[in-house]
Design an enzyme around this catalytic site. Structure first.
Site, PDB file in Angstrom:
ATOM      1  N   GLY A 114       0.825  -1.229   0.075  1.00  0.00           N
ATOM      2  CA  GLY A 114      -0.001  -0.064   0.165  1.00  0.00           C
ATOM      3  C   GLY A 114       0.950   1.267   0.017  1.00  0.00           C
ATOM      4  O   GLY A 114       1.911   1.230   0.639  1.00  0.00           O
ATOM      5  N   ASP A 116       0.194   4.067   0.954  1.00  0.00           N
ATOM      6  CA  ASP A 116       0.295   4.935   2.236  1.00  0.00           C
ATOM      7  C   ASP A 116       1.406   4.428   3.429  1.00  0.00           C
ATOM      8  O   ASP A 116       2.063   5.145   3.889  1.00  0.00           O
ATOM      9  CB  ASP A 116      -1.266   4.629   3.232  1.00  0.00           C
ATOM     10  CG  ASP A 116      -1.608   3.265   3.131  1.00  0.00           C
ATOM     11  OD1 ASP A 116      -1.347   2.499   2.230  1.00  0.00           O
ATOM     12  OD2 ASP A 116      -2.006   3.012   4.047  1.00  0.00           O
ATOM     13  N   ARG A 117       1.807   3.255   3.200  1.00  0.00           N
ATOM     14  CA  ARG A 117       2.943   2.351   3.879  1.00  0.00           C
ATOM     15  C   ARG A 117       4.172   3.052   3.553  1.00  0.00           C
ATOM     16  O   ARG A 117       4.989   3.234   4.412  1.00  0.00           O
ATOM     17  CB  ARG A 117       2.793   1.097   3.965  1.00  0.00           C
ATOM     18  CG  ARG A 117       1.309   0.387   4.439  1.00  0.00           C
ATOM     19  CD  ARG A 117       1.326  -1.126   4.209  1.00  0.00           C
ATOM     20  NE  ARG A 117       2.317  -1.899   5.267  1.00  0.00           N
ATOM     21  CZ  ARG A 117       2.445  -3.151   4.951  1.00  0.00           C
ATOM     22  NH1 ARG A 117       1.933  -3.850   3.955  1.00  0.00           N
ATOM     23  NH2 ARG A 117       3.210  -3.660   5.605  1.00  0.00           N
ATOM     24  N   ASP A 138       0.458   2.564  12.120  1.00  0.00           N
ATOM     25  CA  ASP A 138      -0.548   3.501  11.498  1.00  0.00           C
ATOM     26  C   ASP A 138      -1.802   2.955  11.700  1.00  0.00           C
ATOM     27  O   ASP A 138      -2.173   1.610  10.976  1.00  0.00           O
ATOM     28  CB  ASP A 138      -0.300   3.452   9.573  1.00  0.00           C
ATOM     29  CG  ASP A 138      -1.055   4.519   9.119  1.00  0.00           C
ATOM     30  OD1 ASP A 138      -2.360   4.818   9.695  1.00  0.00           O
ATOM     31  OD2 ASP A 138      -0.663   5.093   8.003  1.00  0.00           O
ATOM     32  N   THR A 141      -8.314   2.216   8.725  1.00  0.00           N
ATOM     33  CA  THR A 141      -9.198   1.126   8.393  1.00  0.00           C
ATOM     34  C   THR A 141      -8.518  -0.171   9.043  1.00  0.00           C
ATOM     35  O   THR A 141      -8.941  -0.938   9.769  1.00  0.00           O
ATOM     36  CB  THR A 141      -9.549   0.959   6.919  1.00  0.00           C
ATOM     37  OG1 THR A 141      -9.831   2.409   6.502  1.00  0.00           O
ATOM     38  CG2 THR A 141     -10.809   0.163   6.644  1.00  0.00           C
ATOM     39  N   THR A 197     -22.783  -6.408  27.262  1.00  0.00           N
ATOM     40  CA  THR A 197     -22.340  -6.672  26.122  1.00  0.00           C
ATOM     41  C   THR A 197     -21.443  -5.624  25.445  1.00  0.00           C
ATOM     42  O   THR A 197     -20.390  -5.733  25.110  1.00  0.00           O
ATOM     43  CB  THR A 197     -23.336  -7.104  24.980  1.00  0.00           C
ATOM     44  OG1 THR A 197     -24.044  -8.171  25.683  1.00  0.00           O
ATOM     45  CG2 THR A 197     -22.943  -7.614  23.637  1.00  0.00           C
TER      46      THR A 197
HETATM   47  N1  LIG Z   1     -13.233  12.163  12.942  1.00  0.00           N
HETATM   48  C1  LIG Z   1     -13.380  10.967  13.079  1.00  0.00           C
HETATM   49  N2  LIG Z   1     -14.327  10.368  14.151  1.00  0.00           N
HETATM   50  C2  LIG Z   1     -14.489   9.208  14.205  1.00  0.00           C
HETATM   51  N3  LIG Z   1     -13.537   8.092  14.034  1.00  0.00           N
HETATM   52  C3  LIG Z   1     -12.368   8.735  13.417  1.00  0.00           C
HETATM   53  C4  LIG Z   1     -12.210  10.039  13.085  1.00  0.00           C
HETATM   54  N4  LIG Z   1     -11.148  10.073  12.388  1.00  0.00           N
HETATM   55  C5  LIG Z   1     -10.407   9.095  12.167  1.00  0.00           C
HETATM   56  N5  LIG Z   1     -10.989   8.066  12.940  1.00  0.00           N
HETATM   57  C6  LIG Z   1     -10.742   6.632  13.234  1.00  0.00           C
HETATM   58  O1  LIG Z   1      -9.807   6.525  12.261  1.00  0.00           O
HETATM   59  C7  LIG Z   1      -9.955   5.357  11.429  1.00  0.00           C
HETATM   60  C8  LIG Z   1      -9.810   6.005  10.102  1.00  0.00           C
HETATM   61  O2  LIG Z   1      -8.295   6.368  10.188  1.00  0.00           O
HETATM   62  P1  LIG Z   1      -7.667   6.853   8.637  1.00  0.00           P
HETATM   63  O3  LIG Z   1      -6.286   6.913   8.860  1.00  0.00           O
HETATM   64  O4  LIG Z   1      -8.335   8.080   8.061  1.00  0.00           O
HETATM   65  O5  LIG Z   1      -8.175   5.473   7.686  1.00  0.00           O
HETATM   66  P2  LIG Z   1      -8.038   5.623   6.278  1.00  0.00           P
HETATM   67  O6  LIG Z   1      -6.699   5.952   5.908  1.00  0.00           O
HETATM   68  O7  LIG Z   1      -8.121   3.875   6.113  1.00  0.00           O
HETATM   69  O8  LIG Z   1      -9.193   5.829   5.622  1.00  0.00           O
HETATM   70  C9  LIG Z   1     -11.252   5.207  11.537  1.00  0.00           C
HETATM   71  O9  LIG Z   1     -11.568   3.962  11.312  1.00  0.00           O
HETATM   72  C10 LIG Z   1     -11.670   5.743  12.916  1.00  0.00           C
HETATM   73  O10 LIG Z   1     -11.475   4.486  13.858  1.00  0.00           O
HETATM   74  C1  LIG Z   2      -2.819  -2.192   4.535  1.00  0.00           C
HETATM   75  C2  LIG Z   2      -4.049  -1.086   3.825  1.00  0.00           C
HETATM   76  C3  LIG Z   2      -5.386  -1.695   3.754  1.00  0.00           C
HETATM   77  C4  LIG Z   2      -4.157   0.027   4.783  1.00  0.00           C
HETATM   78  O1  LIG Z   2      -4.774   1.138   4.218  1.00  0.00           O
HETATM   79  P1  LIG Z   2      -5.847   2.284   4.982  1.00  0.00           P
HETATM   80  O2  LIG Z   2      -6.209   1.346   6.394  1.00  0.00           O
HETATM   81  O3  LIG Z   2      -4.861   3.409   5.563  1.00  0.00           O
HETATM   82  O4  LIG Z   2      -7.149   2.753   4.098  1.00  0.00           O
HETATM   83  C5  LIG Z   2      -3.295  -0.557   2.648  1.00  0.00           C
HETATM   84  O5  LIG Z   2      -2.014  -0.178   2.796  1.00  0.00           O
HETATM   85  C6  LIG Z   2      -3.260  -1.562   1.581  1.00  0.00           C
HETATM   86  O6  LIG Z   2      -4.283  -1.734   0.877  1.00  0.00           O
HETATM   87  N1  LIG Z   2      -2.289  -2.184   1.225  1.00  0.00           N
HETATM   88  C7  LIG Z   2      -1.986  -3.270   0.244  1.00  0.00           C
HETATM   89  C8  LIG Z   2      -1.409  -4.563   0.598  1.00  0.00           C
HETATM   90  C9  LIG Z   2       0.019  -4.431   1.047  1.00  0.00           C
HETATM   91  O7  LIG Z   2       0.381  -3.254   1.627  1.00  0.00           O
HETATM   92  O8  LIG Z   2       0.685  -5.355   1.542  1.00  0.00           O
HETATM   93  K   LIG Z   3      -3.078   4.261   6.383  1.00  0.00           K
END
Ligand SMILES: Nc1ncnc2c1ncn2[C@@H]1O[C@H](COP(=O)(O)OP(=O)(O)O)[C@@H](O)[C@H]1O
Ligand SMILES: CC(C)(COP(=O)(O)O)[C@@H](O)C(=O)NCCC(=O)O
Ligand SMILES: [K+]
Length: 276
Positions: A114, A116-117, A138, A141, A197
């Site tokens: 990815g 981003d990594r 990091d 998601t 729960t």
């Molecule tokens: N404003 C926000 N409200 C609630 N949760 C948030 C917010 N910003 C980030 N998060 C949390 O961070 C995660 C998303 O982080 P982010 O680094 O933006 O992810 P991605 O790059 O995968 O879209 C969400 O799954 C949630 O847990």
């Molecule tokens: C691991 C991830 C899902 C993280 O993405 P994010 O949570 O920031 O949206 C992304 O870097 C991705 O799809 N990677 C591809 C597989 C890999 O990095 O090996």
């Molecule tokens: K990320």
């Protein structure tokens, strides 16, 4: 004479799109610096794109501004590009792919990592010393806990479900478990011993994610020290949307850099332009 470079960088993740306006004073001075954040906002991937607000960030100055779009969500990137408001935001627009920048990637299939990594790794290389490895947590998601070698290579890491994905999968794949909003974890620190729960899920989500991250840092550190000639402890960096939840509970030596991959993306765009 020093000059100011402004960069609009957009990171399209699987849950959220992050928009950041960064500034770098040129020529670059001390190497241990990242571009400075002037403005930042994040929206859900399906939300309307906040172009007017971003145009307002750029209004007060006529400094040149580079813009770059990248991320781990190709569908989301397409939406950003199709909607790009050429009349109010600056060209040129760079859309970065893994092949576009120099970073040694020592994993089985470098092109599948990815982006981003990889941006995190570029930023970590700016922050770490040359005798030190780095570990990057990091929490998006997915949560990734990655290693950058002493030599500066992206060396691989671990991928696990992040807070929101864990909460959603407990709900989606069971008959009886409710969906717990991640905001609940932000408001008060969850009890460990859940007596109902909801509290039991909050406990598992929060303390489980924290425990997983701690253990991965411990295991990566052990491996790094076994292989290290300097014996220097790795630089540990914490970033991503869920990072503010973990930060107070991790060791004080962990550096909290909530926008690390956006800063890494800005550095890559500078490299491509020959600015550094
Ligand atoms: N404003 C926000 N409200 C609630 N949760 C948030 C917010 N910003 C980030 N998060 C949390 O961070 C995660 C998303 O982080 P982010 O680094 O933006 O992810 P991605 O790059 O995968 O879209 C969400 O799954 C949630 O847990
Ligand atoms: C691991 C991830 C899902 C993280 O993405 P994010 O949570 O920031 O949206 C992304 O870097 C991705 O799809 N990677 C591809 C597989 C890999 O990095 O090996
Ligand atoms: K990320």
């Amino acid at each position: 004479m020093s000059q100011l470079l402004r960069q609009l960088v957009i990171d399209v993740g699987n849950s959220r799109i992050k928009f950041v306006l960064l500034k770098t004073v040129l020529p670059l001075g001390a190497s241990h610096q990242l571009p400075l954040v002037e403005h930042a906002l994040s929206i859900l991937v399906e939300d309307p794109l906040p172009w007017d607000q971003i145009a307002d960030w750029l209004k007060p100055t006529d400094t040149r501004c580079l813009s770059s779009v990248a991320g781990s969500n190709p569908h989301g990137i397409k939406r950003v590009l199709n909607d790009w408001p050429e009349s109010i935001l600056p060209d040129p627009l760079e859309v970065l792919n893994t092949d576009d920048f120099p970073l040694e990637i020592t994993v089985d299939e470098p092109r599948k990592v990815g982006i981003d990594r990889l941006f995190n790794a570029v930023a970590a290389n700016r922050l770490k010393s040359t005798s030190q490895a780095a570990i990057i947590v990091d929490t998006g998601t997915a949560t990734t806990v990655d290693v950058v070698s002493t030599e500066g290579c992206f060396a691989g890491g671990a991928i696990l479900p992040g807070f929101e994905l864990s909460a959603k999968s407990l709900h989606d794949y069971t008959a009886l478990l409710p969906l717990i909003p991640v905001e609940d974890l932000r408001q008060i620190e969850p009890v460990v011993l859940g007596k109902n729960t909801t509290d039991a899920i909050r406990s598992g989500l929060f303390w489980g994610q924290l425990g997983a991250v701690r253990e991965l840092i411990t295991q990566h550190t052990k491996q790094i020290l076994v292989e290290s000639t300097s014996g220097e402890a790795p630089l540990v960096l914490l970033t991503g949307g869920g990072s503010a939840l973990l930060a107070p509970h991790l060791d004080e030596s962990v550096h909290f850099e909530p926008l690390l991959s956006l800063q890494g993306l800005a550095l890559v765009a500078q490299q491509i332009r020959g600015i550094q």
